[in-house]
Write an enzyme that holds these catalytic residues in place. Structure first.
Site, PDB file in Angstrom:
ATOM      1  N   ARG A 231      -3.873  -4.370  -5.259  1.00 28.15           N
ATOM      2  CA  ARG A 231      -4.362  -3.070  -4.963  1.00 28.15           C
ATOM      3  C   ARG A 231      -3.675  -1.998  -6.016  1.00 28.15           C
ATOM      4  O   ARG A 231      -4.294  -1.769  -7.029  1.00 28.15           O
ATOM      5  CB  ARG A 231      -3.941  -2.541  -3.744  1.00 28.15           C
ATOM      6  CG  ARG A 231      -4.700  -1.463  -2.972  1.00 28.15           C
ATOM      7  CD  ARG A 231      -4.278  -0.090  -3.597  1.00 28.15           C
ATOM      8  NE  ARG A 231      -3.019   0.150  -3.531  1.00 28.15           N
ATOM      9  CZ  ARG A 231      -2.277   1.336  -3.732  1.00 28.15           C
ATOM     10  NH1 ARG A 231      -2.783   2.010  -4.621  1.00 28.15           N
ATOM     11  NH2 ARG A 231      -1.071   1.379  -3.647  1.00 28.15           N
ATOM     12  N   ASP A 232      -2.570  -1.805  -5.732  1.00 26.75           N
ATOM     13  CA  ASP A 232      -1.718  -0.990  -6.721  1.00 26.75           C
ATOM     14  C   ASP A 232      -1.697  -1.388  -8.279  1.00 26.75           C
ATOM     15  O   ASP A 232      -1.962  -0.514  -9.218  1.00 26.75           O
ATOM     16  CB  ASP A 232      -0.262  -0.668  -6.416  1.00 26.75           C
ATOM     17  CG  ASP A 232       0.338   0.758  -6.784  1.00 26.75           C
ATOM     18  OD1 ASP A 232      -0.139   1.098  -7.916  1.00 26.75           O
ATOM     19  OD2 ASP A 232       1.279   1.157  -6.281  1.00 26.75           O
TER      20      ASP A 232
ATOM     21  N   ASN B 109       4.203  -0.669 -11.444  1.00 24.80           N
ATOM     22  CA  ASN B 109       5.189  -1.086 -10.162  1.00 24.80           C
ATOM     23  C   ASN B 109       6.366  -1.739 -11.010  1.00 24.80           C
ATOM     24  O   ASN B 109       6.255  -2.532 -11.922  1.00 24.80           O
ATOM     25  CB  ASN B 109       4.421  -1.782  -9.245  1.00 24.80           C
ATOM     26  CG  ASN B 109       3.348  -0.904  -8.792  1.00 24.80           C
ATOM     27  OD1 ASN B 109       3.396   0.072  -7.828  1.00 24.80           O
ATOM     28  ND2 ASN B 109       2.108  -1.038  -9.114  1.00 24.80           N
TER      29      ASN B 109
ATOM     30  N   CYS C  19      -1.198   5.025 -11.367  1.00 25.48           N
ATOM     31  CA  CYS C  19      -2.024   5.762 -10.283  1.00 25.48           C
ATOM     32  C   CYS C  19      -3.283   6.416 -11.041  1.00 25.48           C
ATOM     33  O   CYS C  19      -2.851   7.303 -12.019  1.00 25.48           O
ATOM     34  CB  CYS C  19      -1.070   6.500  -9.557  1.00 25.48           C
ATOM     35  SG  CYS C  19      -1.989   7.541  -8.411  1.00 25.48           S
TER      36      CYS C  19
ATOM     37  N   HIS D 148       8.035   2.889  -9.478  1.00 28.46           N
ATOM     38  CA  HIS D 148       7.391   2.457 -10.479  1.00 28.46           C
ATOM     39  C   HIS D 148       8.288   2.662 -11.694  1.00 28.46           C
ATOM     40  O   HIS D 148       9.372   3.302 -11.609  1.00 28.46           O
ATOM     41  CB  HIS D 148       6.301   3.618 -10.868  1.00 28.46           C
ATOM     42  CG  HIS D 148       5.085   3.302 -10.235  1.00 28.46           C
ATOM     43  ND1 HIS D 148       3.752   2.758 -10.474  1.00 28.46           N
ATOM     44  CD2 HIS D 148       4.688   3.615  -8.664  1.00 28.46           C
ATOM     45  CE1 HIS D 148       3.043   2.582  -9.483  1.00 28.46           C
ATOM     46  NE2 HIS D 148       3.509   2.891  -8.490  1.00 28.46           N
TER      47      HIS D 148
ATOM     48  N   HIS E 254       9.141   1.945  -2.767  1.00 29.18           N
ATOM     49  CA  HIS E 254       8.095   1.676  -3.616  1.00 29.18           C
ATOM     50  C   HIS E 254       8.294   2.260  -4.900  1.00 29.18           C
ATOM     51  O   HIS E 254       8.472   3.556  -4.963  1.00 29.18           O
ATOM     52  CB  HIS E 254       6.806   2.209  -2.928  1.00 29.18           C
ATOM     53  CG  HIS E 254       5.384   2.152  -4.049  1.00 29.18           C
ATOM     54  ND1 HIS E 254       4.462   1.212  -3.577  1.00 29.18           N
ATOM     55  CD2 HIS E 254       5.056   2.584  -5.069  1.00 29.18           C
ATOM     56  CE1 HIS E 254       3.539   1.203  -4.418  1.00 29.18           C
ATOM     57  NE2 HIS E 254       3.914   2.053  -5.226  1.00 29.18           N
TER      58      HIS E 254
END
Ligand code: ZN
Length: 298
Positions: A13-14, A247, A238, A207, A205
């Site tokens: 997903r990300d 990430n 993003c 990055h 989470h």
């Protein structure tokens, strides 16, 4: 310090959402199966956002259907609003990932809501999921800084944590959406969050935009976080955060954990193999260090 942590694989997903090359449903499912074969037990498999805003995720329902249910694996669907939550529940994901935003600037750009409105929406999503007999967790994005508003007050983030403490979320995550956090900041915020929400676990989470992600992971674990988001190959970004890069890479995190004696249940060699598979799929080098350098001792 904790002897084991849980990894949530966010690559499908990300990781993929910011890729310009459209990845097919079959390729996404193959990617998810590779993560599962490497031991991943919780995977963010899709986001249920408007396909015009994130074209890469237009096939969210198809991904869930093609993948099917898998014993022992929690398939997470990310949702930003009630409509997305209903879609994800209907598609049959195991868990909803709701997102609230710590800053108005990012909230308005990403979700067309103020920070306070996103908290209310996240709480609604949690209760929708629970009403359907499923779990939901909440991520607080821009918890360490906002691309539009700059510094985000820790007191404001903790106010949000307080509001989420008894909404029924299975965990609360602190997200460094644009990669500005440093370890000292992470330590403080994770510790204080943990005090507020215990026994609900804290997830983090990060990055790697400013090369701090792996240091931040370590600081978070030392401060009591027990769940780490990471993406195979370190892919990602993003679409609504200018200059946000990948990430923290799953393989880099596993190396850190392996050599520090912290269990995680994943197979580093297989994850590196998948990072290399992604390089072929995407036609570009992935940013992770371990994919380039390999494990040690070999
Ligand atoms: Zn992210």
């Amino acid at each position: 310090m904790t002897k084991s942590v849980e990894i949530v694989e966010v690559g499908p997903r990300d990781g993929l959402q910011n890729e310009k090359t459209l990845v097919s449903t079959q390729e996404k499912v193959a990617f998810i199966h590779r993560a599962i074969d490497a031991g991943a037990k919780r995977i963010e498999i899709a986001s249920f956002v408007h396909p015009k805003r994130v074209p890469q995720m237009a096939d969210a329902e198809d991904v869930v259907r093609e993948l099917g249910q898998i014993d022992g694996v929690t398939r997470i669907g990310l949702t930003l609003n009630k409509r997305g939550a209903l879609r994800a529940l209907e598609a049959g994901v195991d868990q909803l990932g709701a997102v609230c935003v710590a800053s108005d600037g990012f909230g308005l750009k990403n979700q067309n809501q103020t920070s306070a409105q996103t908290v209310e929406t996240a709480k609604e999503i949690v209760s929708l999921a629970r009403g359907e007999g499923r779990t939901a967790q909440v991520t607080i994005s821009t918890a360490f800084g906002c691309p539009f508003d700059g510094e985000v007050a820790q007191s404001h983030v903790l106010e949000i944590v307080n509001q989420l403490a008894d909404c029924g979320a299975s965990e609360v995550a602190l997200a460094d959406t644009i990669g500005v956090a440093v370890p000292a900041q992470v330590s403080r915020l994770v510790q204080e969050t943990k005090e507020i929400i215990a026994p609900i676990p804290v997830r983090v989470h990060f990055h790697n935009t400013r090369n701090m992600a792996i240091a931040n992971v370590w600081a978070a674990i030392e401060a009591g976080a027990t769940i780490i988001d990471s993406s195979i190959g370190g892919i990602g970004g993003c679409p609504f955060a200018p200059a946000a890069t990948g990430n923290v890479a799953t393989e880099d995190v596993l190396y850190l954990l392996n050599r520090s004696g912290i269990e995680h249940g994943l197979d580093l060699d297989r994850i590196i193999g998948t990072a290399k598979w992604l390089e072929t799929l995407l036609g570009a080098k992935v940013p992770s260090m371990l994919a380039a350098a390999g494990d040690f001792p070999c």
